[in-house]
Design a protein around this motif. Structure first.
Motif, PDB file in Angstrom:
ATOM      1  N   LYS A  34      71.244  38.856  -8.818  1.00  0.00           N
ATOM      2  CA  LYS A  34      71.679  39.746  -9.892  1.00  0.00           C
ATOM      3  C   LYS A  34      71.121  39.320 -11.249  1.00  0.00           C
ATOM      4  O   LYS A  34      71.109  40.112 -12.190  1.00  0.00           O
ATOM      5  CB  LYS A  34      73.204  39.798  -9.958  1.00  0.00           C
ATOM      6  CG  LYS A  34      73.855  38.536 -10.483  1.00  0.00           C
ATOM      7  CD  LYS A  34      75.374  38.670 -10.509  1.00  0.00           C
ATOM      8  CE  LYS A  34      76.018  37.474 -11.193  1.00  0.00           C
ATOM      9  NZ  LYS A  34      75.690  37.368 -12.625  1.00  0.00           N
ATOM     10  N   GLN A 195      69.142  42.565  -9.387  1.00  0.00           N
ATOM     11  CA  GLN A 195      69.637  43.481  -8.351  1.00  0.00           C
ATOM     12  C   GLN A 195      70.906  42.899  -7.739  1.00  0.00           C
ATOM     13  O   GLN A 195      70.918  41.759  -7.269  1.00  0.00           O
ATOM     14  CB  GLN A 195      68.587  43.669  -7.251  1.00  0.00           C
ATOM     15  CG  GLN A 195      67.265  44.217  -7.737  1.00  0.00           C
ATOM     16  CD  GLN A 195      67.271  45.740  -7.796  1.00  0.00           C
ATOM     17  OE1 GLN A 195      68.295  46.373  -7.554  1.00  0.00           O
ATOM     18  NE2 GLN A 195      66.130  46.327  -8.100  1.00  0.00           N
ATOM     19  N   ARG A 196      71.958  43.686  -7.710  1.00  0.00           N
ATOM     20  CA  ARG A 196      73.241  43.238  -7.166  1.00  0.00           C
ATOM     21  C   ARG A 196      73.432  43.764  -5.748  1.00  0.00           C
ATOM     22  O   ARG A 196      73.176  44.947  -5.469  1.00  0.00           O
ATOM     23  CB  ARG A 196      74.384  43.720  -8.062  1.00  0.00           C
ATOM     24  CG  ARG A 196      75.753  43.146  -7.699  1.00  0.00           C
ATOM     25  CD  ARG A 196      76.822  43.710  -8.633  1.00  0.00           C
ATOM     26  NE  ARG A 196      76.648  43.225  -9.991  1.00  0.00           N
ATOM     27  CZ  ARG A 196      77.202  42.114 -10.460  1.00  0.00           C
ATOM     28  NH1 ARG A 196      77.954  41.366  -9.659  1.00  0.00           N
ATOM     29  NH2 ARG A 196      77.017  41.746 -11.715  1.00  0.00           N
ATOM     30  N   GLU A 213      72.816  47.708  -5.323  1.00  0.00           N
ATOM     31  CA  GLU A 213      73.494  48.629  -6.233  1.00  0.00           C
ATOM     32  C   GLU A 213      72.568  49.757  -6.662  1.00  0.00           C
ATOM     33  O   GLU A 213      73.012  50.878  -6.948  1.00  0.00           O
ATOM     34  CB  GLU A 213      73.993  47.851  -7.449  1.00  0.00           C
ATOM     35  CG  GLU A 213      74.962  48.609  -8.323  1.00  0.00           C
ATOM     36  CD  GLU A 213      75.542  47.726  -9.401  1.00  0.00           C
ATOM     37  OE1 GLU A 213      76.763  47.803  -9.643  1.00  0.00           O
ATOM     38  OE2 GLU A 213      74.781  46.929 -10.000  1.00  0.00           O
TER      39      GLU A 213
END
Length: 436
Positions: A34, A195-196, A213
């Motif tokens: 993330k 990026q989660r 996500e």
């Protein structure tokens, strides 16, 4: 195995080390994080200590093997990094003994594993570290206790110490992780940063994909959870907690930076020190400072965090006071600034403070978790043992029935990986602290 797709959740030092070794085995590796850059989570706030004093022979052997990766860092990586390579500072580690029979297993483990060490008496400690007051300072009490400010009437002294000269620290843990990134990329691996992860998919009884996500879906034959303080959440997301006898959770930690006394250059003359009499550790810090961290005394409260995205990132007066004034009892000339400085972050902690390096009940889903606070030192060896474990299980080995034995590449020591099983009984020999 060249067609195997491996997705690693977490691009801290552990995740990147695993990614490098898997890529070297021919896996197609993608690391997801993330954060906008590798090592920007709890790794960046690690004290990056490399020591060998642990509660068990296996964890001691692992730490000593991990040291050899840092000493051989350039050769291990095999690539250049435009930012330069992380430097290993071999300052040595002193474990102060509060009594003659304090932690006798440490020297015994050193002997069994051929780890160089020296026995220091108080006269030699005073010669090497004249800034230390060698009086016994315990018992440790909470800062809220009125007795906290009372100097114990104790004429006794510490009982010398055990010194490991090869121990040290990495001055820039984020740079070390960036070094791993460049090595991964040289082996064809890729990164998806910022990026989660929002979902773990399964198909036909195996892990099949990681959902982001952004809506993107990463097809995966293998998924490794190396997400640090988020590890418990990711395991829950994957639905793999039902057979875990040992689980992980996030613990808030403060580490404080203080100026070195004017009479002593702690950055260049100091040594890393574990002080069980005061439940503290000290480490040289860039800028001639002293890093002070807690050894988790029973009297101090621990702050467990349910949501790793939402915790107090500011220093607290109680923890600052507890740590720096205890440190001043050992180092009477220690300057104490009016404003706290250092780092505040989360540790990914298992129930017994021993990491989990294992497969899971979901085929293809693996864990390198419970690592924060005391496993940075082991990144190189953990990357290798996890790659060995993943590759063996993917080829049909039943690690749950007969735990894999890992042979260390530098020292030749053998480690039964059942020590790090998710199904193990809680290890009562553990210190249940950052000491591991």
């Amino acid at each position: 195995m060249a067609d195997k797709q491996a997705v690693i959740i977490g691009a801290g030092v552990i995740g990147c080390a695993v990614g490098l070794q898997l890529s070297r085995k021919g896996y197609s590796v993608t690391l997801v994080d993330k954060n906008p850059e590798v090592g920007y989570g709890s790794t960046s706030n690690s004290c990056a200590v490399v020591r060998f004093s642990y509660s068990s022979l296996a964890t001691t052997a692992l730490a000593y093997e991990g040291y050899h990766y840092w000493k051989d860092w350039a050769n291990f990586l095999g690539v250049e990094d435009e930012r330069g390579l992380a430097k290993y500072h071999e300052c040595g580690h002193l474990m102060i003994k509060s009594s003659p029979d304090d932690r006798p297993h440490v020297a015994e483990f050193y002997k069994q594993l051929n780890i160089p060490f020296e026995e220091w008496d108080n006269a030699y400690i005073h010669e090497r570290l004249p800034l230390f007051n060698l009086k016994l300072c315990g018992p440790v009490v909470a800062v809220e206790d009125p007795d906290f400010w009372e100097v114990p009437e104790n004429d006794g002294e510490v009982a010398g110490g055990v010194f490991a000269p090869n121990a040290g620290y990495i001055g820039d843990p984020q740079l070390a992780t960036h070094n791993l990134r460049r090595a991964i990329e040289a082996n064809g691996g890729q990164f998806m940063l910022g990026q989660r992860v929002v979902g773990i998919d399964r198909q036909s009884g195996r892990v099949s994909a990681v959902r982001l996500e952004s809506g993107e879906i990463l097809t995966a034959d293998v998924v490794i959870n190396a997400s640090g303080p988020y590890s418990g959440k990711i395991n829950e997301m994957a639905g793999v907690t039902s057979d875990m006898a040992v689980k992980t959770k996030a613990l808030r930690r403060e580490v404080h930076h203080l100026p070195s006394p004017k009479s002593f250059d702690f950055e260049h003359q100091g040594v890393m020190t574990s002080d069980d009499d005061l439940y503290l550790y000290y480490r040289p810090e860039t800028g001639n400072k002293v890093t002070v961290g807690s050894g988790d005394p029973p009297c101090d409260s621990q702050v467990w965090v349910d949501d790793p995205d939402n915790f107090n990132r500011e220093f607290t007066e109680s923890q600052w006071t507890a740590q720096v004034y205890r440190a001043a009892r050992r180092i009477p000339e220690l300057p104490i600034p009016s404003k706290a400085s250092g780092v505040v972050d989360l540790y990914d902690v298992s129930d017994d403070w021993i990491p989990i390096y294992d497969r899971s009940e979901l085929p293809g889903f693996y864990m390198a978790v419970g690592t924060s606070g005391h496993q940075f030192k082991n990144a190189g060896v953990v990357g290798d043992l996890m790659a060995e474990l993943v590759d063996a299980c993917e080829k049909g080995y039943d690690h749950d029935a007969m735990p894999l034995t890992y042979q260390c590449r530098y020292t030749g020591n053998e480690i039964n990986l059942g020590m790090f099983s998710r199904r193990r009984e809680i290890n009562r020999e553990s210190s249940f602290s950052v000491r591991g």
